[in-house]
Scaffold this active site. Structure first.
Site, PDB file in Angstrom:
ATOM      1  N   GLY A 165       0.807  -1.226   0.000  1.00 43.04           N
ATOM      2  CA  GLY A 165       0.000   0.000   0.000  1.00 43.04           C
ATOM      3  C   GLY A 165       0.832   1.264   0.000  1.00 43.04           C
ATOM      4  O   GLY A 165       1.967   1.287   0.503  1.00 43.04           O
TER       5      GLY A 165
ATOM      6  N   ARG B 108      -2.110   8.449   3.639  1.00 44.40           N
ATOM      7  CA  ARG B 108      -2.625   9.181   4.794  1.00 44.40           C
ATOM      8  C   ARG B 108      -1.547   9.459   5.843  1.00 44.40           C
ATOM      9  O   ARG B 108      -1.727  10.320   6.712  1.00 44.40           O
ATOM     10  CB  ARG B 108      -3.780   8.408   5.430  1.00 44.40           C
ATOM     11  CG  ARG B 108      -5.063   8.446   4.598  1.00 44.40           C
ATOM     12  CD  ARG B 108      -6.094   7.471   5.125  1.00 44.40           C
ATOM     13  NE  ARG B 108      -6.400   7.684   6.538  1.00 44.40           N
ATOM     14  CZ  ARG B 108      -7.064   6.813   7.290  1.00 44.40           C
ATOM     15  NH1 ARG B 108      -7.488   5.661   6.763  1.00 44.40           N
ATOM     16  NH2 ARG B 108      -7.314   7.083   8.553  1.00 44.40           N
TER      17      ARG B 108
END
Length: 456
Positions: free
Chosen positions: A18, A22
Protein backbone atom coordinates in the site's frame (compact mmCIF):
# COMPACT_ATOMS: atom_id res chain seq x y z
CA UNK A 1 -2.74 -29.13 18.62
CA UNK A 2 0.71 -27.59 18.06
CA UNK A 3 2.75 -27.02 14.95
CA UNK A 4 4.93 -29.98 15.82
CA UNK A 5 1.95 -32.25 16.39
CA UNK A 6 0.54 -31.66 12.94
CA UNK A 7 4.06 -31.64 11.48
CA UNK A 8 3.48 -28.97 8.86
CA UNK A 9 5.83 -26.39 7.43
CA UNK A 10 4.71 -22.78 7.61
CA UNK A 11 5.20 -19.96 5.15
CA UNK A 12 4.37 -16.34 5.90
CA UNK A 13 3.15 -13.75 3.40
CA UNK A 14 3.19 -10.15 4.65
CA UNK A 15 1.36 -7.59 2.54
CA UNK A 16 3.17 -4.24 2.41
CA UNK A 17 2.32 -2.84 -1.01
CA UNK A 18 0.00 0.00 0.00
CA UNK A 19 1.01 3.61 -0.62
CA UNK A 20 0.13 4.81 2.87
CA UNK A 21 -0.80 8.25 1.58
CA UNK A 22 -2.63 9.18 4.79
CA UNK A 23 0.67 9.03 6.69
CA UNK A 24 1.90 12.01 4.63
CA UNK A 25 5.46 10.77 4.90
CA UNK A 26 8.49 10.02 2.75
CA UNK A 27 9.02 6.93 4.92
CA UNK A 28 7.08 3.84 3.89
CA UNK A 29 4.11 3.24 6.16
CA UNK A 30 5.23 -0.18 7.42
CA UNK A 31 8.63 1.22 8.40
CA UNK A 32 7.29 3.77 10.85
CA UNK A 33 8.48 2.69 14.29
CA UNK A 34 6.62 1.44 17.30
CA UNK A 35 8.76 1.23 20.45
CA UNK A 36 11.83 2.01 18.37
CA UNK A 37 11.32 -0.79 15.84
CA UNK A 38 9.65 -0.62 12.40
CA UNK A 39 6.12 -2.01 12.37
CA UNK A 40 7.13 -4.54 9.74
CA UNK A 41 9.96 -5.84 11.93
CA UNK A 42 7.58 -6.31 14.87
CA UNK A 43 5.48 -8.59 12.71
CA UNK A 44 8.47 -10.45 11.27
CA UNK A 45 9.82 -11.06 14.78
CA UNK A 46 6.51 -12.46 16.02
CA UNK A 47 6.14 -14.72 12.98
CA UNK A 48 9.75 -15.89 13.34
CA UNK A 49 8.91 -17.65 16.60
CA UNK A 50 6.85 -20.11 14.53
CA UNK A 51 10.02 -20.95 12.57
CA UNK A 52 8.56 -20.40 9.09
CA UNK A 53 10.25 -22.17 6.22
CA UNK A 54 9.78 -19.08 4.05
CA UNK A 55 8.73 -15.48 4.59
CA UNK A 56 7.71 -13.25 1.70
CA UNK A 57 6.94 -9.53 1.87
CA UNK A 58 4.78 -8.24 -0.97
CA UNK A 59 5.93 -4.75 -1.93
CA UNK A 60 4.54 -2.03 -4.17
CA UNK A 61 4.84 1.71 -3.77
CA UNK A 62 8.14 2.59 -2.08
CA UNK A 63 9.42 -0.93 -2.68
CA UNK A 64 13.08 0.10 -2.42
CA UNK A 65 12.70 1.14 1.22
CA UNK A 66 10.94 -2.09 2.18
CA UNK A 67 13.42 -4.24 0.28
CA UNK A 68 16.34 -2.57 2.07
CA UNK A 69 14.64 -3.10 5.42
CA UNK A 70 14.10 -6.85 5.00
CA UNK A 71 17.21 -7.77 3.00
CA UNK A 72 19.43 -8.12 6.12
CA UNK A 73 16.84 -10.55 7.53
CA UNK A 74 17.10 -12.86 4.52
CA UNK A 75 13.44 -12.31 3.64
CA UNK A 76 12.22 -12.62 0.06
CA UNK A 77 10.09 -9.95 -1.60
CA UNK A 78 7.52 -10.02 -4.37
CA UNK A 79 6.31 -6.99 -6.31
CA UNK A 80 2.69 -5.99 -6.74
CA UNK A 81 3.19 -3.44 -9.49
CA UNK A 82 -0.49 -2.43 -9.52
CA UNK A 83 -2.61 -2.32 -6.38
CA UNK A 84 -5.58 -4.40 -7.53
CA UNK A 85 -6.73 -5.74 -4.17
CA UNK A 86 -5.61 -8.08 -1.43
CA UNK A 87 -6.23 -11.23 -3.45
CA UNK A 88 -4.07 -9.89 -6.25
CA UNK A 89 -1.37 -8.95 -3.73
CA UNK A 90 -1.17 -12.44 -2.24
CA UNK A 91 -1.05 -13.96 -5.72
CA UNK A 92 2.22 -12.09 -6.38
CA UNK A 93 3.96 -14.29 -3.79
CA UNK A 94 3.34 -17.45 -5.80
CA UNK A 95 6.77 -17.56 -7.44
CA UNK A 96 8.55 -16.96 -4.14
CA UNK A 97 6.69 -19.94 -2.64
CA UNK A 98 7.26 -22.26 -5.59
CA UNK A 99 7.70 -25.82 -4.35
CA UNK A 100 6.51 -25.02 -0.83
CA UNK A 101 4.02 -27.41 0.72
CA UNK A 102 2.45 -26.58 4.04
CA UNK A 103 0.43 -23.86 5.71
CA UNK A 104 0.47 -20.23 4.65
CA UNK A 105 -0.15 -17.36 7.06
CA UNK A 106 -1.27 -14.12 5.43
CA UNK A 107 -0.46 -11.03 7.50
CA UNK A 108 -0.46 -7.27 6.97
CA UNK A 109 2.60 -5.08 7.48
CA UNK A 110 0.48 -2.28 8.94
CA UNK A 111 -1.16 -4.58 11.52
CA UNK A 112 1.91 -5.06 13.72
CA UNK A 113 0.63 -6.25 17.10
CA UNK A 114 -0.60 -9.72 16.14
CA UNK A 115 1.01 -12.15 18.56
CA UNK A 116 2.74 -15.40 17.77
CA UNK A 117 0.15 -17.14 19.96
CA UNK A 118 -2.68 -15.91 17.75
CA UNK A 119 -0.80 -16.94 14.63
CA UNK A 120 -0.36 -20.39 16.13
CA UNK A 121 -4.07 -20.58 16.96
CA UNK A 122 -4.85 -19.91 13.31
CA UNK A 123 -2.56 -22.72 12.18
CA UNK A 124 -3.94 -25.09 14.79
CA UNK A 125 -7.52 -24.35 13.73
CA UNK A 126 -6.55 -25.05 10.12
CA UNK A 127 -5.74 -28.58 11.27
CA UNK A 128 -8.99 -29.04 13.21
CA UNK A 129 -11.04 -32.19 12.91
CA UNK A 130 -13.39 -30.51 10.43
CA UNK A 131 -10.44 -29.63 8.12
CA UNK A 132 -11.47 -26.09 7.14
CA UNK A 133 -10.33 -24.83 3.77
CA UNK A 134 -9.17 -21.58 5.35
CA UNK A 135 -9.11 -19.89 8.74
CA UNK A 136 -10.04 -16.23 9.08
CA UNK A 137 -9.07 -14.09 12.06
CA UNK A 138 -12.13 -12.14 13.16
CA UNK A 139 -12.75 -9.48 15.78
CA UNK A 140 -15.62 -7.43 17.18
CA UNK A 141 -14.72 -3.73 17.16
CA UNK A 142 -16.57 -1.14 19.21
CA UNK A 143 -17.47 0.51 15.91
CA UNK A 144 -17.68 -2.04 13.07
CA UNK A 145 -17.81 0.82 10.57
CA UNK A 146 -16.69 -0.16 7.07
CA UNK A 147 -15.00 -3.45 7.95
CA UNK A 148 -15.90 -6.53 5.95
CA UNK A 149 -18.31 -8.83 7.81
CA UNK A 150 -18.04 -12.53 8.66
CA UNK A 151 -21.30 -14.45 8.89
CA UNK A 152 -20.67 -17.67 10.85
CA UNK A 153 -22.46 -20.18 13.07
CA UNK A 154 -21.83 -20.74 16.78
CA UNK A 155 -19.04 -23.21 16.00
CA UNK A 156 -17.22 -20.64 13.87
CA UNK A 157 -18.00 -22.28 10.54
CA UNK A 158 -18.32 -19.50 7.99
CA UNK A 159 -21.49 -19.19 5.96
CA UNK A 160 -20.26 -16.21 3.97
CA UNK A 161 -17.98 -13.18 4.02
CA UNK A 162 -18.84 -9.87 2.47
CA UNK A 163 -17.08 -6.54 2.02
CA UNK A 164 -18.90 -3.61 3.58
CA UNK A 165 -19.40 -1.93 0.20
CA UNK A 166 -21.21 -5.01 -1.07
CA UNK A 167 -23.08 -5.91 2.14
CA UNK A 168 -26.81 -5.73 2.71
CA UNK A 169 -28.25 -3.91 5.69
CA UNK A 170 -28.73 -7.22 7.48
CA UNK A 171 -25.12 -8.20 6.83
CA UNK A 172 -23.88 -4.82 8.01
CA UNK A 173 -25.70 -5.43 11.28
CA UNK A 174 -23.32 -8.32 12.01
CA UNK A 175 -20.61 -7.34 14.53
CA UNK A 176 -18.03 -10.01 13.66
CA UNK A 177 -15.55 -8.37 11.31
CA UNK A 178 -12.75 -9.61 9.10
CA UNK A 179 -9.24 -8.56 10.13
CA UNK A 180 -7.89 -9.67 6.75
CA UNK A 181 -5.50 -12.18 8.34
CA UNK A 182 -5.88 -15.75 7.14
CA UNK A 183 -4.32 -19.20 7.25
CA UNK A 184 -4.66 -21.43 4.18
CA UNK A 185 -3.08 -24.67 2.99
CA UNK A 186 -0.58 -23.95 0.23
CA UNK A 187 -2.20 -26.60 -1.95
CA UNK A 188 -5.42 -24.55 -1.91
CA UNK A 189 -4.30 -20.95 -1.78
CA UNK A 190 -3.08 -20.15 -5.27
CA UNK A 191 -5.59 -22.43 -7.00
CA UNK A 192 -8.41 -20.54 -5.30
CA UNK A 193 -6.82 -17.15 -5.97
CA UNK A 194 -6.68 -17.96 -9.67
CA UNK A 195 -10.49 -18.16 -9.64
CA UNK A 196 -11.11 -14.86 -7.82
CA UNK A 197 -12.81 -12.21 -9.94
CA UNK A 198 -13.24 -8.46 -9.54
CA UNK A 199 -16.96 -8.07 -10.13
CA UNK A 200 -17.59 -5.93 -7.05
CA UNK A 201 -18.10 -2.31 -6.05
CA UNK A 202 -14.36 -1.55 -5.95
CA UNK A 203 -13.35 -3.58 -9.03
CA UNK A 204 -10.68 -5.34 -6.94
CA UNK A 205 -9.64 -8.93 -6.36
CA UNK A 206 -10.59 -9.64 -2.74
CA UNK A 207 -8.70 -12.24 -0.72
CA UNK A 208 -11.81 -13.19 1.32
CA UNK A 209 -13.47 -14.42 -1.88
CA UNK A 210 -11.45 -17.63 -1.63
CA UNK A 211 -13.64 -18.59 1.34
CA UNK A 212 -16.77 -18.49 -0.81
CA UNK A 213 -15.06 -20.24 -3.70
CA UNK A 214 -14.04 -23.06 -1.37
CA UNK A 215 -17.59 -23.20 -0.05
CA UNK A 216 -18.86 -23.59 -3.60
CA UNK A 217 -16.59 -26.64 -3.82
CA UNK A 218 -18.22 -28.04 -0.69
CA UNK A 219 -15.42 -27.07 1.70
CA UNK A 220 -16.27 -24.83 4.65
CA UNK A 221 -13.89 -22.36 6.27
CA UNK A 222 -13.66 -21.29 9.91
CA UNK A 223 -13.24 -18.09 11.87
CA UNK A 224 -11.48 -17.61 15.19
CA UNK A 225 -11.68 -14.39 17.18
CA UNK A 226 -9.24 -12.06 18.86
CA UNK A 227 -9.44 -8.66 20.53
CA UNK A 228 -9.74 -5.45 18.57
CA UNK A 229 -6.43 -4.13 19.86
CA UNK A 230 -4.40 -7.01 18.48
CA UNK A 231 -5.53 -6.36 14.91
CA UNK A 232 -5.44 -2.55 15.04
CA UNK A 233 -4.16 -1.21 11.73
CA UNK A 234 -2.09 1.88 11.08
CA UNK A 235 -3.11 4.18 8.25
CA UNK A 236 -2.41 7.60 9.78
CA UNK A 237 -0.17 9.30 12.32
CA UNK A 238 -3.05 9.26 14.79
CA UNK A 239 -3.49 5.51 14.43
CA UNK A 240 0.26 5.05 14.77
CA UNK A 241 0.16 6.92 18.07
CA UNK A 242 -2.78 4.81 19.25
CA UNK A 243 -0.99 1.55 18.46
CA UNK A 244 2.16 2.84 20.17
CA UNK A 245 0.09 3.69 23.25
CA UNK A 246 -1.47 0.23 23.28
CA UNK A 247 1.94 -1.44 22.98
CA UNK A 248 3.37 0.71 25.78
CA UNK A 249 0.43 -0.03 28.09
CA UNK A 250 0.93 -3.76 27.61
CA UNK A 251 4.69 -3.48 28.18
CA UNK A 252 4.29 -1.40 31.35
CA UNK A 253 1.89 -3.94 32.79
CA UNK A 254 4.35 -6.73 32.00
CA UNK A 255 7.22 -4.81 33.63
CA UNK A 256 5.29 -4.37 36.87
CA UNK A 257 4.11 -7.98 36.83
CA UNK A 258 7.75 -9.05 36.52
CA UNK A 259 8.81 -7.09 39.61
CA UNK A 260 9.66 -3.55 38.50
CA UNK A 261 8.23 -0.48 40.21
CA UNK A 262 6.95 2.25 37.89
CA UNK A 263 6.06 5.30 39.97
CA UNK A 264 3.95 6.84 37.19
CA UNK A 265 3.50 4.08 34.61
CA UNK A 266 1.84 6.18 31.91
CA UNK A 267 4.92 8.43 31.71
CA UNK A 268 7.48 5.67 31.14
CA UNK A 269 8.25 4.74 27.52
CA UNK A 270 9.93 1.46 26.69
CA UNK A 271 11.71 0.25 23.57
CA UNK A 272 10.85 -3.06 21.99
CA UNK A 273 13.88 -4.77 23.57
CA UNK A 274 14.17 -3.12 27.01
CA UNK A 275 15.21 -5.68 29.63
CA UNK A 276 14.53 -4.97 33.32
CA UNK A 277 15.66 -6.92 36.35
CA UNK A 278 13.71 -7.39 39.56
CA UNK A 279 13.21 -4.58 42.06
CA UNK A 280 14.12 -1.95 39.50
CA UNK A 281 12.54 1.42 40.27
CA UNK A 282 11.68 3.79 37.45
CA UNK A 283 10.52 7.29 38.31
CA UNK A 284 8.27 9.46 36.10
CA UNK A 285 9.11 10.57 32.56
CA UNK A 286 11.86 8.08 31.79
CA UNK A 287 12.39 7.17 28.12
CA UNK A 288 14.16 4.02 26.94
CA UNK A 289 15.62 3.80 23.47
CA UNK A 290 16.63 0.45 21.96
CA UNK A 291 19.33 -1.74 23.46
CA UNK A 292 18.96 -1.20 27.22
CA UNK A 293 19.55 -3.75 29.99
CA UNK A 294 18.85 -2.83 33.62
CA UNK A 295 20.03 -5.15 36.40
CA UNK A 296 18.27 -5.95 39.66
CA UNK A 297 17.74 -3.15 42.15
CA UNK A 298 18.76 -0.27 39.90
CA UNK A 299 17.00 3.08 40.24
CA UNK A 300 16.36 5.41 37.31
CA UNK A 301 15.22 8.82 38.45
CA UNK A 302 12.83 11.16 36.67
CA UNK A 303 13.38 12.67 33.23
CA UNK A 304 16.27 10.41 32.25
CA UNK A 305 16.85 9.16 28.69
CA UNK A 306 18.58 5.80 28.26
CA UNK A 307 19.59 4.16 24.98
CA UNK A 308 22.04 1.40 24.12
CA UNK A 309 23.20 1.19 27.73
CA UNK A 310 23.82 -1.40 30.45
CA UNK A 311 22.90 -0.37 33.99
CA UNK A 312 24.40 -2.56 36.68
CA UNK A 313 22.93 -3.96 39.86
CA UNK A 314 21.80 -1.25 42.29
CA UNK A 315 23.19 1.50 40.10
CA UNK A 316 21.59 4.92 40.48
CA UNK A 317 20.82 7.10 37.47
CA UNK A 318 19.49 10.65 37.17
CA UNK A 319 17.37 12.65 37.45
CA UNK A 320 17.88 14.30 34.07
CA UNK A 321 20.65 11.89 33.05
CA UNK A 322 21.36 10.82 29.51
CA UNK A 323 22.94 7.44 28.82
CA UNK A 324 23.91 7.00 25.18
CA UNK A 325 24.99 3.86 23.29
CA UNK A 326 27.97 2.14 24.84
CA UNK A 327 27.36 3.41 28.36
CA UNK A 328 28.07 0.60 30.83
CA UNK A 329 27.43 1.33 34.49
CA UNK A 330 28.90 -1.00 37.09
CA UNK A 331 27.15 -2.26 40.19
CA UNK A 332 26.45 0.46 42.72
CA UNK A 333 27.70 3.22 40.45
CA UNK A 334 26.09 6.64 40.35
CA UNK A 335 25.37 8.85 37.34
CA UNK A 336 23.62 11.96 38.58
CA UNK A 337 21.69 14.95 37.34
CA UNK A 338 22.56 16.48 33.98
CA UNK A 339 25.28 13.92 33.31
CA UNK A 340 25.78 12.47 29.83
CA UNK A 341 27.65 9.20 29.32
CA UNK A 342 28.56 7.82 25.89
CA UNK A 343 30.67 4.76 25.02
CA UNK A 344 32.13 4.71 28.50
CA UNK A 345 32.45 2.29 31.38
CA UNK A 346 31.66 3.56 34.86
CA UNK A 347 33.25 1.16 37.34
CA UNK A 348 31.75 -0.49 40.40
CA UNK A 349 30.85 2.16 42.97
CA UNK A 350 32.17 5.04 40.86
CA UNK A 351 30.37 8.38 40.95
CA UNK A 352 29.70 11.00 38.29
CA UNK A 353 27.23 13.10 40.20
CA UNK A 354 26.68 16.45 38.50
CA UNK A 355 26.79 18.32 35.20
CA UNK A 356 29.43 16.20 33.44
CA UNK A 357 30.13 14.67 30.04
CA UNK A 358 31.95 11.33 30.03
CA UNK A 359 32.58 10.00 26.53
CA UNK A 360 34.97 7.35 25.16
CA UNK A 361 36.23 6.68 28.65
CA UNK A 362 36.92 4.13 31.34
CA UNK A 363 36.23 5.26 34.89
CA UNK A 364 37.68 2.90 37.48
CA UNK A 365 35.94 1.45 40.50
CA UNK A 366 35.14 3.91 43.28
CA UNK A 367 36.53 6.87 41.31
CA UNK A 368 34.82 10.21 41.94
CA UNK A 369 34.28 12.60 39.05
CA UNK A 370 33.61 16.15 40.27
CA UNK A 371 30.85 18.44 39.05
CA UNK A 372 31.35 19.98 35.63
CA UNK A 373 34.10 17.59 34.54
CA UNK A 374 34.29 16.70 30.86
CA UNK A 375 36.32 14.31 28.78
CA UNK A 376 37.52 16.17 25.69
CA UNK A 377 37.36 13.16 23.40
CA UNK A 378 37.13 14.71 19.92
CA UNK A 379 39.55 16.95 18.03
CA UNK A 380 37.27 17.57 15.09
CA UNK A 381 38.56 14.55 13.19
CA UNK A 382 39.13 11.60 15.55
CA UNK A 383 37.89 10.30 18.90
CA UNK A 384 40.33 9.54 21.75
CA UNK A 385 40.03 7.64 25.00
CA UNK A 386 40.29 8.77 28.63
CA UNK A 387 41.15 6.35 31.45
CA UNK A 388 40.63 7.21 35.12
CA UNK A 389 42.04 4.66 37.53
CA UNK A 390 40.37 3.10 40.56
CA UNK A 391 39.89 5.38 43.57
CA UNK A 392 41.01 8.46 41.63
CA UNK A 393 39.45 11.85 42.39
CA UNK A 394 38.81 14.40 39.67
CA UNK A 395 38.10 17.89 41.01
CA UNK A 396 35.19 19.95 39.80
CA UNK A 397 35.27 21.79 36.48
CA UNK A 398 38.19 19.80 35.12
CA UNK A 399 38.78 19.08 31.43
CA UNK A 400 40.51 15.79 30.61
CA UNK A 401 41.97 16.21 27.12
CA UNK A 402 42.16 12.75 25.57
CA UNK A 403 44.12 10.64 25.10
CA UNK A 404 45.00 10.79 28.75
CA UNK A 405 45.28 8.43 31.72
CA UNK A 406 44.85 9.30 35.39
CA UNK A 407 46.49 6.68 37.59
CA UNK A 408 44.96 4.79 40.43
CA UNK A 409 44.35 6.91 43.53
CA UNK A 410 45.50 10.12 41.84
CA UNK A 411 43.93 13.49 42.56
CA UNK A 412 43.30 16.12 39.89
CA UNK A 413 42.73 19.54 41.39
CA UNK A 414 39.56 21.46 40.59
CA UNK A 415 39.68 23.60 37.47
CA UNK A 416 42.52 21.66 35.87
CA UNK A 417 42.95 21.19 32.12
CA UNK A 418 44.76 17.89 31.89
CA UNK A 419 46.84 17.19 28.77
CA UNK A 420 49.34 14.65 30.13
CA UNK A 421 49.05 11.37 32.04
CA UNK A 422 48.99 11.49 35.84
CA UNK A 423 50.86 8.87 37.87
CA UNK A 424 49.12 6.77 40.49
CA UNK A 425 48.63 8.56 43.81
CA UNK A 426 49.97 11.84 42.38
CA UNK A 427 48.39 15.29 42.58
CA UNK A 428 47.85 17.09 39.27
CA UNK A 429 47.43 20.84 39.60
CA UNK A 430 46.99 22.57 36.25
CA UNK A 431 46.03 26.19 36.78
CA UNK A 432 47.84 29.53 37.20
CA UNK A 433 48.66 30.70 40.73
CA UNK A 434 46.08 32.93 42.39
CA UNK A 435 47.07 36.60 42.59
CA UNK A 436 45.30 39.01 45.01
CA UNK A 437 45.58 42.82 44.59
CA UNK A 438 44.39 44.52 47.78
CA UNK A 439 41.90 47.38 47.26
CA UNK A 440 41.83 46.98 43.49
CA UNK A 441 38.09 46.27 43.29
CA UNK A 442 37.14 49.35 45.34
CA UNK A 443 39.33 51.60 43.21
CA UNK A 444 37.85 50.13 40.04
CA UNK A 445 34.29 50.72 41.15
CA UNK A 446 35.06 54.31 42.16
CA UNK A 447 36.64 55.03 38.78
CA UNK A 448 33.78 53.51 36.81
CA UNK A 449 31.09 55.35 38.80
CA UNK A 450 32.87 58.65 38.10
CA UNK A 451 33.17 57.85 34.40
CA UNK A 452 29.46 57.00 34.14
CA UNK A 453 28.49 60.23 35.96
CA UNK A 454 30.58 62.26 33.54
CA UNK A 455 28.61 60.92 30.56
CA UNK A 456 25.23 62.06 31.86
Amino acid sequence: MTTHMHDQSIAVIILAAGKGTRMKSDLHKVLHPIAGRPMLHHLVASAATLHPARTVVVTGAGREQVERAVAPLGIATALQAEQLGTGHAVAQARAALAGFEGDVLILYGDVPLVTAATMQRMIDRLHGDDSPAAVVLGFRPADPGAYGRVIADAAGRIDRMVEYKDASDAERAETLCNSGLMAVHSRDLFALLARVGNDNAAGEYYLPDIVMLAAADGRASAVIETGEGEVAGVNSRGELAAVEAAWQATRRAAAMADGATLIAPDTVWFAHDTLLGRDVTIEPNVVFGPGVRVADGAVIHAFSHVEGAVIGEKADVGPFARLRPGADLGAGSRVGNFVEVKKATIGVGAKVNHLSYIGDAEIGARANIGAGTITCNYDGYFKYRTVVGEDAFIGSNSALVAPVTVGRGAIVAAGSVLTRDVDADALALVRPPQVDKPGWAARFREKMVARKAARR
